[in-house]
Enzyme design. Structure first.
Site, PDB file in Angstrom:
ATOM      1  N   HIS B  79       0.840  -1.200   0.000  1.00 27.41           N
ATOM      2  CA  HIS B  79       0.000   0.000   0.000  1.00 27.41           C
ATOM      3  C   HIS B  79       0.877   1.253   0.000  1.00 27.41           C
ATOM      4  O   HIS B  79       0.667   2.167  -0.800  1.00 27.41           O
ATOM      5  CB  HIS B  79      -0.936   0.004   1.206  1.00 27.41           C
ATOM      6  CG  HIS B  79      -1.531   1.341   1.519  1.00 27.41           C
ATOM      7  ND1 HIS B  79      -2.524   1.910   0.752  1.00 27.41           N
ATOM      8  CD2 HIS B  79      -1.261   2.232   2.502  1.00 27.41           C
ATOM      9  CE1 HIS B  79      -2.828   3.101   1.254  1.00 27.41           C
ATOM     10  NE2 HIS B  79      -2.080   3.322   2.318  1.00 27.41           N
ATOM     11  N   ASP B 108       6.311  21.848 -26.443  1.00 26.03           N
ATOM     12  CA  ASP B 108       6.242  20.501 -25.864  1.00 26.03           C
ATOM     13  C   ASP B 108       7.292  20.451 -24.766  1.00 26.03           C
ATOM     14  O   ASP B 108       7.897  21.468 -24.423  1.00 26.03           O
ATOM     15  CB  ASP B 108       6.525  19.416 -26.930  1.00 26.03           C
ATOM     16  CG  ASP B 108       5.888  18.081 -26.553  1.00 26.03           C
ATOM     17  OD1 ASP B 108       6.307  17.497 -25.530  1.00 26.03           O
ATOM     18  OD2 ASP B 108       4.963  17.635 -27.256  1.00 26.03           O
ATOM     19  N   TRP B 144       7.094   0.063   3.874  1.00 30.45           N
ATOM     20  CA  TRP B 144       7.548   0.800   2.683  1.00 30.45           C
ATOM     21  C   TRP B 144       8.922   1.417   2.910  1.00 30.45           C
ATOM     22  O   TRP B 144       9.600   1.789   1.963  1.00 30.45           O
ATOM     23  CB  TRP B 144       6.526   1.860   2.270  1.00 30.45           C
ATOM     24  CG  TRP B 144       6.700   3.206   2.924  1.00 30.45           C
ATOM     25  CD1 TRP B 144       6.180   3.588   4.112  1.00 30.45           C
ATOM     26  CD2 TRP B 144       7.450   4.318   2.431  1.00 30.45           C
ATOM     27  NE1 TRP B 144       6.549   4.878   4.397  1.00 30.45           N
ATOM     28  CE2 TRP B 144       7.340   5.349   3.383  1.00 30.45           C
ATOM     29  CE3 TRP B 144       8.203   4.544   1.272  1.00 30.45           C
ATOM     30  CZ2 TRP B 144       7.971   6.577   3.217  1.00 30.45           C
ATOM     31  CZ3 TRP B 144       8.821   5.787   1.130  1.00 30.45           C
ATOM     32  CH2 TRP B 144       8.691   6.777   2.092  1.00 30.45           C
ATOM     33  N   SER B 172      13.026   6.122 -14.095  1.00 28.74           N
ATOM     34  CA  SER B 172      11.890   6.879 -14.628  1.00 28.74           C
ATOM     35  C   SER B 172      11.797   8.267 -14.012  1.00 28.74           C
ATOM     36  O   SER B 172      11.658   9.272 -14.718  1.00 28.74           O
ATOM     37  CB  SER B 172      10.605   6.089 -14.365  1.00 28.74           C
ATOM     38  OG  SER B 172       9.488   6.930 -14.423  1.00 28.74           O
ATOM     39  N   SER B 173      11.901   8.333 -12.672  1.00 24.22           N
ATOM     40  CA  SER B 173      11.760   9.629 -12.004  1.00 24.22           C
ATOM     41  C   SER B 173      12.880  10.583 -12.371  1.00 24.22           C
ATOM     42  O   SER B 173      12.645  11.774 -12.573  1.00 24.22           O
ATOM     43  CB  SER B 173      11.794   9.457 -10.490  1.00 24.22           C
ATOM     44  OG  SER B 173      10.672   8.785 -10.058  1.00 24.22           O
ATOM     45  N   HIS B 256      13.335  11.943   3.277  1.00 22.01           N
ATOM     46  CA  HIS B 256      12.726  13.209   3.660  1.00 22.01           C
ATOM     47  C   HIS B 256      12.502  14.154   2.487  1.00 22.01           C
ATOM     48  O   HIS B 256      11.401  14.666   2.310  1.00 22.01           O
ATOM     49  CB  HIS B 256      13.384  13.891   4.845  1.00 22.01           C
ATOM     50  CG  HIS B 256      12.390  14.821   5.456  1.00 22.01           C
ATOM     51  ND1 HIS B 256      11.383  14.386   6.277  1.00 22.01           N
ATOM     52  CD2 HIS B 256      12.140  16.117   5.216  1.00 22.01           C
ATOM     53  CE1 HIS B 256      10.571  15.385   6.538  1.00 22.01           C
ATOM     54  NE2 HIS B 256      11.008  16.447   5.915  1.00 22.01           N
ATOM     55  N   GLU B 258      12.012  13.196  -0.366  1.00 24.14           N
ATOM     56  CA  GLU B 258      10.908  12.520  -1.060  1.00 24.14           C
ATOM     57  C   GLU B 258       9.550  13.001  -0.546  1.00 24.14           C
ATOM     58  O   GLU B 258       8.610  13.197  -1.306  1.00 24.14           O
ATOM     59  CB  GLU B 258      11.053  11.010  -0.865  1.00 24.14           C
ATOM     60  CG  GLU B 258       9.851  10.172  -1.265  1.00 24.14           C
ATOM     61  CD  GLU B 258       9.579  10.159  -2.755  1.00 24.14           C
ATOM     62  OE1 GLU B 258      10.509  10.492  -3.514  1.00 24.14           O
ATOM     63  OE2 GLU B 258       8.451   9.833  -3.146  1.00 24.14           O
ATOM     64  N   TYR B 260       8.863  15.882   0.497  1.00 22.39           N
ATOM     65  CA  TYR B 260       8.588  17.194  -0.095  1.00 22.39           C
ATOM     66  C   TYR B 260       8.355  17.106  -1.581  1.00 22.39           C
ATOM     67  O   TYR B 260       7.657  17.952  -2.157  1.00 22.39           O
ATOM     68  CB  TYR B 260       9.718  18.169   0.245  1.00 22.39           C
ATOM     69  CG  TYR B 260       9.745  18.449   1.728  1.00 22.39           C
ATOM     70  CD1 TYR B 260       8.571  18.355   2.464  1.00 22.39           C
ATOM     71  CD2 TYR B 260      10.908  18.765   2.397  1.00 22.39           C
ATOM     72  CE1 TYR B 260       8.563  18.570   3.822  1.00 22.39           C
ATOM     73  CE2 TYR B 260      10.896  18.987   3.765  1.00 22.39           C
ATOM     74  CZ  TYR B 260       9.727  18.884   4.464  1.00 22.39           C
ATOM     75  OH  TYR B 260       9.718  19.092   5.804  1.00 22.39           O
ATOM     76  N   SER B 271      -1.520  27.145  -4.987  1.00 22.05           N
ATOM     77  CA  SER B 271      -1.195  28.544  -5.297  1.00 22.05           C
ATOM     78  C   SER B 271      -1.760  28.987  -6.638  1.00 22.05           C
ATOM     79  O   SER B 271      -1.786  30.182  -6.930  1.00 22.05           O
ATOM     80  CB  SER B 271       0.324  28.755  -5.301  1.00 22.05           C
ATOM     81  OG  SER B 271       0.878  28.332  -4.086  1.00 22.05           O
ATOM     82  N   HIS B 305      15.148  13.067  11.902  1.00 17.62           N
ATOM     83  CA  HIS B 305      13.986  13.177  12.784  1.00 17.62           C
ATOM     84  C   HIS B 305      13.048  11.976  12.626  1.00 17.62           C
ATOM     85  O   HIS B 305      12.149  11.803  13.428  1.00 17.62           O
ATOM     86  CB  HIS B 305      13.233  14.504  12.585  1.00 17.62           C
ATOM     87  CG  HIS B 305      12.572  14.664  11.262  1.00 17.62           C
ATOM     88  ND1 HIS B 305      12.469  15.876  10.641  1.00 17.62           N
ATOM     89  CD2 HIS B 305      11.992  13.787  10.430  1.00 17.62           C
ATOM     90  CE1 HIS B 305      11.841  15.731   9.482  1.00 17.62           C
ATOM     91  NE2 HIS B 305      11.551  14.467   9.338  1.00 17.62           N
ATOM     92  N   HIS B 306      13.299  11.155  11.598  1.00 19.32           N
ATOM     93  CA  HIS B 306      12.557   9.903  11.490  1.00 19.32           C
ATOM     94  C   HIS B 306      13.171   8.823  12.384  1.00 19.32           C
ATOM     95  O   HIS B 306      12.657   7.723  12.460  1.00 19.32           O
ATOM     96  CB  HIS B 306      12.560   9.411  10.044  1.00 19.32           C
ATOM     97  CG  HIS B 306      11.885  10.343   9.088  1.00 19.32           C
ATOM     98  ND1 HIS B 306      10.556  10.249   8.766  1.00 19.32           N
ATOM     99  CD2 HIS B 306      12.350  11.422   8.403  1.00 19.32           C
ATOM    100  CE1 HIS B 306      10.237  11.200   7.904  1.00 19.32           C
ATOM    101  NE2 HIS B 306      11.305  11.935   7.686  1.00 19.32           N
ATOM    102  N   THR B 331       6.986  27.028   5.730  1.00 17.21           N
ATOM    103  CA  THR B 331       5.663  26.442   5.498  1.00 17.21           C
ATOM    104  C   THR B 331       4.584  27.380   6.016  1.00 17.21           C
ATOM    105  O   THR B 331       3.546  27.574   5.373  1.00 17.21           O
ATOM    106  CB  THR B 331       5.545  25.071   6.189  1.00 17.21           C
ATOM    107  OG1 THR B 331       6.723  24.327   5.885  1.00 17.21           O
ATOM    108  CG2 THR B 331       4.351  24.316   5.688  1.00 17.21           C
ATOM    109  N   LYS B 334       3.792  30.082   3.632  1.00 20.12           N
ATOM    110  CA  LYS B 334       2.871  29.670   2.565  1.00 20.12           C
ATOM    111  C   LYS B 334       1.425  29.704   3.049  1.00 20.12           C
ATOM    112  O   LYS B 334       0.547  30.251   2.379  1.00 20.12           O
ATOM    113  CB  LYS B 334       3.227  28.261   2.092  1.00 20.12           C
ATOM    114  CG  LYS B 334       4.535  28.239   1.343  1.00 20.12           C
ATOM    115  CD  LYS B 334       4.663  26.988   0.532  1.00 20.12           C
ATOM    116  CE  LYS B 334       5.681  27.165  -0.544  1.00 20.12           C
ATOM    117  NZ  LYS B 334       5.225  28.027  -1.635  1.00 20.12           N
ATOM    118  N   ARG B 453       1.775   1.029  15.121  1.00 21.65           N
ATOM    119  CA  ARG B 453       1.406   0.892  13.714  1.00 21.65           C
ATOM    120  C   ARG B 453       1.891  -0.464  13.183  1.00 21.65           C
ATOM    121  O   ARG B 453       2.703  -1.132  13.798  1.00 21.65           O
ATOM    122  CB  ARG B 453       2.006   2.035  12.894  1.00 21.65           C
ATOM    123  CG  ARG B 453       3.511   2.072  12.885  1.00 21.65           C
ATOM    124  CD  ARG B 453       4.059   3.352  12.291  1.00 21.65           C
ATOM    125  NE  ARG B 453       4.010   3.356  10.833  1.00 21.65           N
ATOM    126  CZ  ARG B 453       4.906   4.011  10.066  1.00 21.65           C
ATOM    127  NH1 ARG B 453       5.893   4.695  10.617  1.00 21.65           N
ATOM    128  NH2 ARG B 453       4.812   3.991   8.764  1.00 21.65           N
TER     129      ARG B 453
END
Lengths: 293, 528
Positions: B79, B108, B144, B172-173, B256, B258, B260, B271, B305-306, B331, B334, B453
């Site tokens: 998932h 293009d 994951w 790909s990315s 991290h 990722e 963002y 925006s 921090h993870h 943040t 924004k 979890r």
């Protein structure tokens, strides 16, 4: 001849065939690796080879197509800038790929191994393997039965020093080749590029010889604990990149001899030289942090 | 910008799309490729959603009812992987493909064939990854985040295929991101300086930079896993002098930024939408750009921090705690700018606006729970509980996913030339809004009370909130069928849309007719 409109190519079959090739390679490599140690030849090997073959065909076909478009004058100055941005950012992604491995090396050297040896704030991890002493190069890993350490490591002042000199001079010869082309002195450019290729090949041979020595004489292998692991992942991926760079140099030199490129339009060649400088810079980092320090 | 004004030559040969299936397989057209990305993303959103519903069905009551714990682990893992790499990221790339050339006045993407390749790698990569569900030993079951040694010493054999699938997604990315950067830097219409670019484009430029910086690091870390699993190295094994915590450091150095990568394009979308429906220019354009850049820079120095509970040195805990809290500043800039844009605006509340407003409110909740998690000593309590699950689902579902849905409603008239059904859109919004909050808000409480979890069973005192969360999840999940139905109806028989269906909308894409012709901006527009 040159149209100022941005050239948007028509439909192309190459990308999806390339995706299929990648899939075959990934699936083949996966089942080959998972079948290691089992009896008989794995079907994965054939899938991998088939995928690789398709990939080679795609690369030739796709690049041939791009080269012919370029020689037909379909590309504008703006297209040239797209290629330059593309190559530049691709090299940046390669830098970050190596950064992961350098980061791993620094982390184990500066933090993980000393902690296992009882130093510093996490010194309590010394209780895992009591009596383990931290050194670098790490000749006796904590569990020497599972990971027998190397007897010795490679001295930086022999083959690695020679290899450093070879690669650094090859960066200069490559640049001289580009300079010669920009002055429209084609045979001179080809000669410099030939010298660059030769330097690259000598580098690779010495590197292979060094690996052979490491495995047979020094006991420095992938299994030799974290020193072997970081040594081979850094020098190994660098070696693969030098191999790729040399192949690309050979191809652009052949194209040069065929009459491709001129003093103004030669980004295909220049991109390869950028790439060559990048593998050179990575080597300097390797020489410093893997071999000397 | 030296593009001249004549649209002659090569393009004349191919005006419209190729017939049949070959249009989609071989296309180099940014609109076709954008559509492919979006349809692919929607399909995998459904696949990942079914997995989420399986998880929530099992968690409806305490005890083991429906699935085995081994399969539950595979579901949580797949998932997460499918939603991150298969749903959210391809959706944003699809939106970039459609919109960036339209919004900057480019004919293009800069490298159209590479663009096709970036997309077509994805179905193959996910075929490989999903096929692991049917392999001996089952699919990856290590979460994951695939922490070593769960993903090395104790991994199922399918981990090898998982590693190669991740490599393919990375390729790909990276290629997609290179293409987007090259397009934005090189293909803008004359007069469109960087500081005149729409904020969606700005945010994607910075996102693409993050992608190129961290996807190779992910490739590096899975390569080390491969070597550890099959070739006898000891990167993540302390017996050889390595360290399993090293895995976490490298993973989160990727992970991290990722996070963002999955929210900066969302900021860009919001925006665009809020100024349109508030009928005001965005408040503080320049500060929006600088805030995005600041978030991107900070994202590289907050990763641990993870890992507060993994046993970092005190100085590490402090450093990562303070840098993480610092992110609240840009943040906050924004959020305040969006609110200031709304202030005294002539607001109307069409479906894209509803999703955008919900984004601002609910993302802020996710941001605040993030701040709570950033406090290292408090995180020792929250770590690996449902509080974390609540936090990141608040930023990803009513955050990233709501922004994607908002963008879909917002630009659908431009893509299809037809209007979606507004009433159905509003119903979809309210059902989603209620469903999302029913699902994830109770998770804060059970998390703070200590429910871990990734466990298929739980103590009795968590039963009521879990039941609410499961009901909410099914409400949210099934209400997405309304979105699909609305899109299909819009494409087939929606009423015709004008070139500018939203009267406050500004930007080059609204100067074009609806639907946008197959080739647009072949003669670059002039921007003043």
């Amino acid at each position: 001849m040159t149209t100022q409109t941005y050239y948007v190519p028509s439909d192309s079959r190459w990308p999806i065939i390339a995706s299929l090739a990648l899939f075959l390679m990934a699936f083949g490599a996966g089942s080959l690796i998972n079948g290691l140690g089992r009896e008989g030849t794995s079907p994965g090997l054939y899938l991998l080879l088939a995928g690789a073959l398709v990939m080679v065909v795609v690369l030739f076909g796709w690049f041939a197509h791009v080269v012919s478009e370029s020689r037909l004058g379909l590309y504008s100055a703006q297209m040239d800038r797209s290629f330059r941005w593309g190559m530049g950012w691709f090299i940046f992604s390669e830098v970050m790929f190596f950064a992961a491995f350098f980061g791993a090396l620094f982390y184990v050297r500066v933090l993980a191994v000393p902690w296992l040896g009882g130093e510093g704030e996490k010194g309590i991890s010394n209780q895992l393997w009591q009596g383990f002493e931290a050194h670098w190069p790490l000749l006796s890993p904590p569990d020497s039965a599972q990971f027998p350490g190397p007897r010795a490591v490679i001295s930086p002042w022999q083959i690695p020093l020679v290899n450093t000199l070879l690669l650094i001079s090859s960066s200069f010869t490559a640049t001289l080749g580009l300079g010669a082309l920009q002055e429209a002195r084609r045979s001179r450019a080809a000669a410099w590029l030939g010298i660059t290729i030769a330097l690259g090949l000598v580098f690779l041979s010495l590197q292979l010889y060094e690996y052979h020595e490491a495995y047979t004489k020094l006991g420095l292998t992938l299994h030799a604990g974290i020193y072997g692991a970081t040594f081979f992942i850094l020098t190994g991926f660098h070696g693969l990149h030098v191999t790729l760079g040399t192949l690309m140099l050979i191809i652009v030199t052949l194209r040069l001899l065929k009459g491709h490129f001129d003093a103004q339009n030669h980004f295909g060649l220049e991109a390869v030289i950028w790439y060559w400088h990048f593998v050179d810079v990575v080597w300097v980092g390797l020489f410093l942090f893997v071999y000397i320090l | 910008m030296t593009t001249a004004t004549t649209a002659e030559g090569s393009q004349a040969a191919h005006h419209g799309p190729a017939p049949g299936l070959s249009r989609w397989l071989f296309t180099t057209n940014h609109k076709d490729i954008g559509t492919l990305y979006l349809v692919f993303s929607l399909s995998l959103f459904m696949v990942g959603g079914v997995m989420a519903l399986l998880i929530r069905a099992e968690l409806f009551q305490p005890g083991l009812q429906l699935v085995q714990p081994e399969f539950f682990n595979q579901m949580t893992t797949m998932h997460g992987l499918i939603m991150v790499f298969g749903a959210v990221m391809p959706a944003f790339v699809g939106l970039a493909n459609w919109q960036v050339p339209l919004m900057i006045g480019a004919p293009d993407m800069a490298l159209p064939r590479l663009n096709n390749w970036s997309f077509w790698i994805l179905p193959f990569a996910f075929a490989l990854m999903i096929s692991t569900l049917f392999m001996e030993g089952g699919a990856p079951n290590f979460g994951w985040t695939f922490y070593a040694p769960l993903s090395t010493t104790y991994a199922p054999p399918s981990v090898t295929y998982f590693i190669f699938a991740v490599h393919m997604m990375g390729i790909s990315s990276i290629m997609g991101a290179i293409n987007i950067i090259a397009t934005i830097l090189n293909m803008r219409a004359p007069g469109m300086t960087l500081m005149k670019m729409p904020l969606f484009v700005w945010n994607w430029l910075i996102t693409a930079f993050l992608l190129i910086a961290v996807m190779p690091v992910l490739a590096g870390v899975v390569t080390m896993m491969l070597l550890d699993v099959h070739f006898g190295t000891s990167f993540f094994n302390a017996a050889g002098g390595g360290d399993p915590v090293l895995f976490q450091h490298i993973f989160w150095f990727f992970g991290h930024p990722e996070v963002y990568i999955m929210i900066l394009p969302a900021f860009g979308i919001i925006s665009q939408i809020i100024p349109t429906f508030a009928r005001k220019r965005v408040f503080g354009y320049a500060s929006m750009v600088y805030a995005t850049a600041a978030i991107a820079v900070l994202s590289f120095i907050v990763w641990a921090h993870h890992m507060f509970t993994v046993g970092l040195p005190l100085v590490g805990e402090l450093f990562f705690m303070f840098t993480t809290m610092l992110i609240a500043v840009p943040t906050g800039v924004k959020i305040f700018n969006w609110v200031a844009t709304l202030f005294r605006g002539s607001m109307t509340f069409e479906t894209p606006m509803l999703f955008a407003l919900a984004f601002v409110v609910l993302f802020t909740i996710g941001g605040f729970s993030g701040l709570m998690l950033a406090i290292a000593p408090a995180d020792f309590q929250y770590h690996d509980t449902y509080f974390v699950v609540a936090h990141f689902h608040y930023v990803l579902v009513p955050g990233a996913i709501f922004s994607i849905i908002a963008a879909t409603y917002y630009w659908l008239p431009k893509w299809t030339g037809r209007m979606y059904n507004e009433t159905m859109g509003k119903v979809h919004f309210w059902l989603s809004f209620i469903g999302v909050n029913l699902t994830f808000f109770p998770m804060h409480f059970i998390g703070l009370a200590g429910m871990p979890r990734r466990i298929p069973d739980y103590a009795l005192q968590f039963a009521d909130f879990n039941m609410v969360a499961s009901l909410g999840a099914f409400l949210f999940g099934f209400s997405q069928l309304l979105l699909i139905y609305n899109i299909v109806r819009c494409v087939r028989d929606g009423r015709g849309a004008p070139a500018r269906p939203w009267d406050g909308a500004e930007g080059l894409e609204w100067e074009l007719p609806s639907p946008a012709p197959y080739h647009t901006h072949q003669t670059p527009p002039r921007v003043d």
